[in-house]
Design an enzyme around this catalytic site. Structure first.
Site, PDB file in Angstrom:
ATOM      1  N   ASP A 137      66.557  51.566  58.729  1.00 46.65           N
ATOM      2  CA  ASP A 137      66.654  51.399  57.279  1.00 46.65           C
ATOM      3  C   ASP A 137      68.110  51.590  56.889  1.00 46.65           C
ATOM      4  OD1 ASP A 137      63.936  50.953  56.938  1.00 46.65           O
ATOM      5  OD2 ASP A 137      63.491  53.073  56.666  1.00 46.65           O
ATOM      6  N   ASP A 160      61.358  45.303  54.668  1.00 53.42           N
ATOM      7  CA  ASP A 160      60.474  45.999  53.720  1.00 53.42           C
ATOM      8  C   ASP A 160      60.378  45.232  52.404  1.00 53.42           C
ATOM      9  OD1 ASP A 160      60.190  48.027  55.621  1.00 53.42           O
ATOM     10  OD2 ASP A 160      61.747  49.280  54.716  1.00 53.42           O
TER      11      ASP A 160
END
Length: 138
Positions: A96, A111
């Protein structure tokens, strides 16, 4: 069918291409869990769950007859899900790199694709089942 395959492939590659371009600018963090880090302490479960989800979404996307917009939403979801799944297989975690400081959360483009695809699917299904569409079916 070709457009679906292209959409899945572009969504799959988008995460890695953009992150590669911005690698020196962004801060990377590892997420061993699923969405928002849930099940982070059970990585095998997360890998299995994401693998099953990818298989179901891709198969539905490629082999079930449906409207183009619904297929588009599923293809976008599939590309994001496959991107995260492949990172889990290769790295053991998802990277991330987009910070969301007001809720202390990091996420990635995959995402966003999963969420956007889910929103498209939701809107298509709501539109199909709206009172205007279903009122004549009694």
């Amino acid at each position: 069918m070709l457009l679906t395959f292209i959409t899945i492939t572009l969504c799959l590659l988008a995460e890695h291409a953009v992150r590669l371009l911005l690698h020196d600018i962004v801060t990377l963090s590892c997420n061993t869990g699923a969405a928002f880090g849930i099940f982070g302490d059970v990585p095998g479960f997360t890998l299995m769950l994401s693998g099953i989800a990818c298989a179901v979404i891709v198969c539905a996307c490629l082999f079930v007859r449906m409207k183009r917009t619904l297929r588009l939403g599923l293809a976008v979801m599939a590309g994001g899900a496959l991107s995260n799944f492949l990172e889990r297989v290769v790295l053991g975690h998802v990277i991330d790199w987009i910070p969301c400081p007001f809720i202390n959360l990091n996420f990635n483009i995959a995402d966003v694709e999963i969420s956007l695809g889910a929103l498209i699917v939701f809107l298509v299904l709501i539109n199909e089942n709206s009172p205007e569409k279903t009122s004549g079916e009694q």
